[in-house]
Scaffold this motif. Sequence first.
Motif, PDB file in Angstrom:
ATOM      1  N   LEU A  44       0.834  -1.200   0.000  1.00  0.00           N
ATOM      2  CA  LEU A  44       0.000   0.000   0.000  1.00  0.00           C
ATOM      3  C   LEU A  44       0.871   1.253   0.000  1.00  0.00           C
ATOM      4  O   LEU A  44       0.642   2.192  -0.778  1.00  0.00           O
ATOM      5  CB  LEU A  44      -0.924   0.013   1.217  1.00  0.00           C
ATOM      6  CG  LEU A  44      -1.984  -1.081   1.297  1.00  0.00           C
ATOM      7  CD1 LEU A  44      -2.717  -0.996   2.627  1.00  0.00           C
ATOM      8  CD2 LEU A  44      -2.945  -1.018   0.129  1.00  0.00           C
ATOM      9  N   ALA A  49      -1.187   4.161  -1.284  1.00  0.00           N
ATOM     10  CA  ALA A  49      -2.550   3.781  -0.895  1.00  0.00           C
ATOM     11  C   ALA A  49      -2.643   3.635   0.619  1.00  0.00           C
ATOM     12  O   ALA A  49      -1.634   3.594   1.321  1.00  0.00           O
ATOM     13  CB  ALA A  49      -2.948   2.481  -1.584  1.00  0.00           C
ATOM     14  N   ARG A  51      -5.071   1.726   3.987  1.00  0.00           N
ATOM     15  CA  ARG A  51      -5.896   0.571   4.346  1.00  0.00           C
ATOM     16  C   ARG A  51      -7.367   0.795   4.018  1.00  0.00           C
ATOM     17  O   ARG A  51      -8.065  -0.139   3.648  1.00  0.00           O
ATOM     18  CB  ARG A  51      -5.771   0.243   5.828  1.00  0.00           C
ATOM     19  CG  ARG A  51      -4.434  -0.332   6.206  1.00  0.00           C
ATOM     20  CD  ARG A  51      -4.393  -0.630   7.684  1.00  0.00           C
ATOM     21  NE  ARG A  51      -3.070  -1.106   8.072  1.00  0.00           N
ATOM     22  CZ  ARG A  51      -2.758  -1.485   9.298  1.00  0.00           C
ATOM     23  NH1 ARG A  51      -3.682  -1.456  10.255  1.00  0.00           N
ATOM     24  NH2 ARG A  51      -1.544  -1.890   9.574  1.00  0.00           N
ATOM     25  N   GLN A  53      -8.602   2.034   1.579  1.00  0.00           N
ATOM     26  CA  GLN A  53      -8.832   1.903   0.148  1.00  0.00           C
ATOM     27  C   GLN A  53      -8.869   0.439  -0.294  1.00  0.00           C
ATOM     28  O   GLN A  53      -9.091   0.147  -1.462  1.00  0.00           O
ATOM     29  CB  GLN A  53      -7.772   2.682  -0.630  1.00  0.00           C
ATOM     30  CG  GLN A  53      -7.912   4.186  -0.421  1.00  0.00           C
ATOM     31  CD  GLN A  53      -6.792   4.950  -1.081  1.00  0.00           C
ATOM     32  OE1 GLN A  53      -5.616   4.687  -0.852  1.00  0.00           O
ATOM     33  NE2 GLN A  53      -7.159   5.908  -1.915  1.00  0.00           N
ATOM     34  N   ILE A  54      -8.664  -0.470   0.642  1.00  0.00           N
ATOM     35  CA  ILE A  54      -8.805  -1.898   0.345  1.00  0.00           C
ATOM     36  C   ILE A  54     -10.291  -2.193   0.217  1.00  0.00           C
ATOM     37  O   ILE A  54     -11.071  -1.898   1.120  1.00  0.00           O
ATOM     38  CB  ILE A  54      -8.184  -2.768   1.456  1.00  0.00           C
ATOM     39  CG1 ILE A  54      -6.683  -2.498   1.582  1.00  0.00           C
ATOM     40  CG2 ILE A  54      -8.460  -4.251   1.188  1.00  0.00           C
ATOM     41  CD1 ILE A  54      -6.049  -3.157   2.798  1.00  0.00           C
ATOM     42  N   THR A  57     -10.359  -8.563   0.362  1.00  0.00           N
ATOM     43  CA  THR A  57      -9.204  -9.379   0.703  1.00  0.00           C
ATOM     44  C   THR A  57      -9.537 -10.848   0.492  1.00  0.00           C
ATOM     45  O   THR A  57     -10.695 -11.251   0.564  1.00  0.00           O
ATOM     46  CB  THR A  57      -8.754  -9.188   2.168  1.00  0.00           C
ATOM     47  OG1 THR A  57      -9.809  -9.581   3.034  1.00  0.00           O
ATOM     48  CG2 THR A  57      -8.336  -7.763   2.451  1.00  0.00           C
ATOM     49  N   VAL A 107      -7.442  -3.129  -4.192  1.00  0.00           N
ATOM     50  CA  VAL A 107      -7.374  -1.787  -3.646  1.00  0.00           C
ATOM     51  C   VAL A 107      -7.852  -0.808  -4.709  1.00  0.00           C
ATOM     52  O   VAL A 107      -7.452  -0.899  -5.870  1.00  0.00           O
ATOM     53  CB  VAL A 107      -5.918  -1.429  -3.246  1.00  0.00           C
ATOM     54  CG1 VAL A 107      -5.823  -0.031  -2.681  1.00  0.00           C
ATOM     55  CG2 VAL A 107      -5.357  -2.471  -2.284  1.00  0.00           C
TER      56      VAL A 107
END
Length: 113
Positions: A44, A49, A51, A53-54, A57, A107
């Motif tokens: 990231l 980026a 977190r 923007q995740i 998973t 992401v």
Amino acid sequence: MTVGAGETLSTSGRLSHDSAGTFIGTGDFEPQMSTNLGNLDRVLEHFGARRDQIVGTTVLARGLRDHFDTVTPLHAAYCGDHRPTGTVTGVSDPALPDRLVEMGAVVRLDAGH
């Protein structure tokens, strides 16, 4: 590996290696999972980026029934108040025999707060 397509990053094969390439956590699920999450942070950061923007998973875990109670709180702590979609799947025979967990993420660079 991480591939970018427009505002989307797809990363796969997040494994528990440190920055020098040394495998972390032989036979121990928790350090492998924690190292994978730390490695995702480095991806990231590399792409600018965050977190939040995740958007999704994937966790592939050998012996999932034995390790589900480890995956869930570590993943939740990593994501904090942000809740991406998540898939956790048990696998019987990972490509690399010492690996107990592998991760991937999608992401969106244009998402988040």
